[in-house]
Design a protein around this motif. Sequence first.
Motif, short mmCIF file in Angstrom:
data_model
loop_
_atom_site.label_atom_id
_atom_site.label_comp_id
_atom_site.label_asym_id
_atom_site.label_seq_id
_atom_site.Cartn_x
_atom_site.Cartn_y
_atom_site.Cartn_z
N ASN A 234 14.76 3.67 -10.45
CA ASN A 234 14.21 4.89 -9.86
C ASN A 234 15.09 5.34 -8.70
OD1 ASN A 234 13.29 3.04 -7.78
ND2 ASN A 234 11.50 2.68 -9.05
N PHE A 235 14.91 6.58 -8.32
CA PHE A 235 15.68 7.17 -7.23
C PHE A 235 14.74 8.09 -6.45
CE2 PHE A 235 18.52 9.82 -4.90
CZ PHE A 235 19.73 9.15 -4.80
N TYR A 236 14.73 7.95 -5.13
CA TYR A 236 13.82 8.75 -4.32
C TYR A 236 14.60 9.57 -3.30
CZ TYR A 236 10.24 5.84 -6.42
OH TYR A 236 9.43 5.21 -7.32
N ASN A 237 14.58 10.88 -3.51
CA ASN A 237 15.21 11.79 -2.55
C ASN A 237 14.34 11.99 -1.33
OD1 ASN A 237 17.79 12.87 -3.78
ND2 ASN A 237 16.37 13.21 -5.46
N GLY A 238 13.01 11.88 -1.52
CA GLY A 238 12.08 12.06 -0.41
C GLY A 238 11.12 10.89 -0.33
N GLY A 239 10.36 10.85 0.76
CA GLY A 239 9.44 9.75 0.99
C GLY A 239 8.08 10.01 0.37
N GLY A 240 7.11 9.22 0.80
CA GLY A 240 5.76 9.36 0.28
C GLY A 240 5.13 8.01 -0.01
N SER A 241 3.84 8.04 -0.28
CA SER A 241 3.10 6.81 -0.53
C SER A 241 3.53 6.12 -1.82
CB SER A 241 1.60 7.10 -0.58
OG SER A 241 1.31 8.03 -1.62
N LYS A 242 4.13 6.88 -2.74
CA LYS A 242 4.52 6.31 -4.02
C LYS A 242 5.54 5.19 -3.85
CE LYS A 242 6.20 7.46 -8.64
NZ LYS A 242 6.67 8.52 -9.56
N LEU A 243 6.42 5.30 -2.87
CA LEU A 243 7.46 4.29 -2.69
C LEU A 243 6.84 2.93 -2.37
CD1 LEU A 243 8.85 7.15 -2.02
CD2 LEU A 243 10.62 5.75 -0.96
N LYS A 244 5.84 2.93 -1.50
CA LYS A 244 5.15 1.68 -1.16
C LYS A 244 4.47 1.10 -2.39
CE LYS A 244 1.61 -0.27 1.88
NZ LYS A 244 0.66 -0.01 2.98
N ALA A 245 3.84 1.97 -3.18
CA ALA A 245 3.15 1.52 -4.38
C ALA A 245 4.13 0.92 -5.39
CB ALA A 245 2.37 2.67 -5.01
N VAL A 267 15.90 -6.95 -13.17
CA VAL A 267 16.70 -6.20 -12.19
C VAL A 267 15.97 -4.90 -11.85
CG1 VAL A 267 18.91 -5.09 -11.68
CG2 VAL A 267 18.84 -7.08 -13.17
N TRP A 268 15.85 -4.65 -10.56
CA TRP A 268 15.30 -3.37 -10.10
C TRP A 268 16.45 -2.60 -9.46
CZ3 TRP A 268 11.52 -2.61 -5.39
CH2 TRP A 268 11.22 -1.25 -5.27
N ILE A 269 16.82 -1.49 -10.12
CA ILE A 269 17.87 -0.61 -9.58
C ILE A 269 17.17 0.56 -8.90
CG2 ILE A 269 19.90 0.79 -10.08
CD1 ILE A 269 20.18 -0.80 -12.71
N SER A 270 17.26 0.61 -7.60
CA SER A 270 16.65 1.72 -6.87
C SER A 270 17.66 2.28 -5.88
CB SER A 270 15.38 1.26 -6.13
OG SER A 270 14.63 2.38 -5.69
N ASP A 271 17.38 3.50 -5.42
CA ASP A 271 18.35 4.15 -4.54
C ASP A 271 17.71 5.39 -3.92
OD1 ASP A 271 20.84 4.91 -3.35
OD2 ASP A 271 21.88 3.95 -5.01
N GLY A 272 18.45 6.01 -3.05
CA GLY A 272 18.02 7.28 -2.50
C GLY A 272 17.62 7.24 -1.04
N PRO A 273 17.76 8.38 -0.36
CA PRO A 273 17.39 8.47 1.06
C PRO A 273 15.90 8.32 1.32
CG PRO A 273 17.98 10.63 0.19
CD PRO A 273 18.34 9.63 -0.86
N GLY A 274 15.08 8.42 0.28
CA GLY A 274 13.65 8.29 0.46
C GLY A 274 13.24 6.96 1.05
N TRP A 275 14.03 5.92 0.83
CA TRP A 275 13.69 4.60 1.34
C TRP A 275 13.79 4.52 2.86
CZ3 TRP A 275 10.69 1.73 -1.24
CH2 TRP A 275 10.74 1.68 -2.63
#
Length: 314
Positions: A234-245, A267-275
């Motif tokens: 997954n990739f998160y450009n923005g934040g939010g409660s979903k990232l914690k979930a 393997v969990w491939i994650s990225d993005g400024p949302g973190w």
Amino acid sequence: MNFETYLGLSNKEKFNYFMETRFPTNRTPAYWVNWNNVLNNSREYEISLNTLEYLVGKDNIQEEARLLFTEQPNLLKVVPILLATRDLDINVLAFDEVTKQMYTYNVDFSKPDVNDMDDYLDFMTETGLFNFLSNYVNKSLVDYVYGVQVGLDSNGRKNRGGAENENILENNLKLLTKNNSNLRYKVQATGKWIKKNWDITVPEVLEKNAKGGRRYDGAVLNIEQNSVTIIETNFYNGGGSKLKAVAGEFSSIYQTSLKGAQNIKFVWISDGPGWDTAQNPMREAFDVIPTIINLEMVKEGMLAEIIDYDSKII
């Protein structure tokens, strides 16, 4: 940094390296506009729009519209797209100027009824559409609707953002397995599919009554090891409660089901400024999952190294 070195870092050091090496975006050029959708969605209106151009610039546009729509009521089906909506059955909130009370009414453009012509004309007047057609249109309505469709297509970018990451994963898996007879890959893989085709059991993480089983973003079979690497991305450009979930969900899946599974890696491939907005949940996930990597690490070759890594630790 290679995977062996990364694996030897403390969880805090791995987290810091992950945060420092993230990509700023996963948006490829195809993310911005799906031109095939724009073209296909616009062409169906072209004949009607060319007919509606009769109203452009008319001073007595309501009278002309009444005559035109009475003679050709199916032209009313085009009105919603001129207002940048694909909804044909529209409920409207209005205010009664006399009683000062709110009320609602319905205009159904999907099944035009000439007996409701006053409602259609009032709606077009109150939305400003008639004023727009009379005073501001100086190009073809077909061209205008192409622009509208581009705008409406932007609503699909959220879905394309998720699809972009899946496409990135598949492109990387293609590169990893190309000319490598020891590896096979499958995107959107279920445990049932993996068992049937690769004869390796992936513990099901969903409830027993759930249909189809969990669908993982990717899976790679290492024939020599007789192992399967399960991949979520997954990739998160923005934040939010979903990232914690999500961080909690993947930690739970790994800890309760995949960690001790025979011949299974995760393997969990994650990225993005949302973190940036959810550092604590991600930091906690590093205490549970030893193989959290980002796109830069994939580029460095870590995904390939994990797939080849012969150890129970992952």
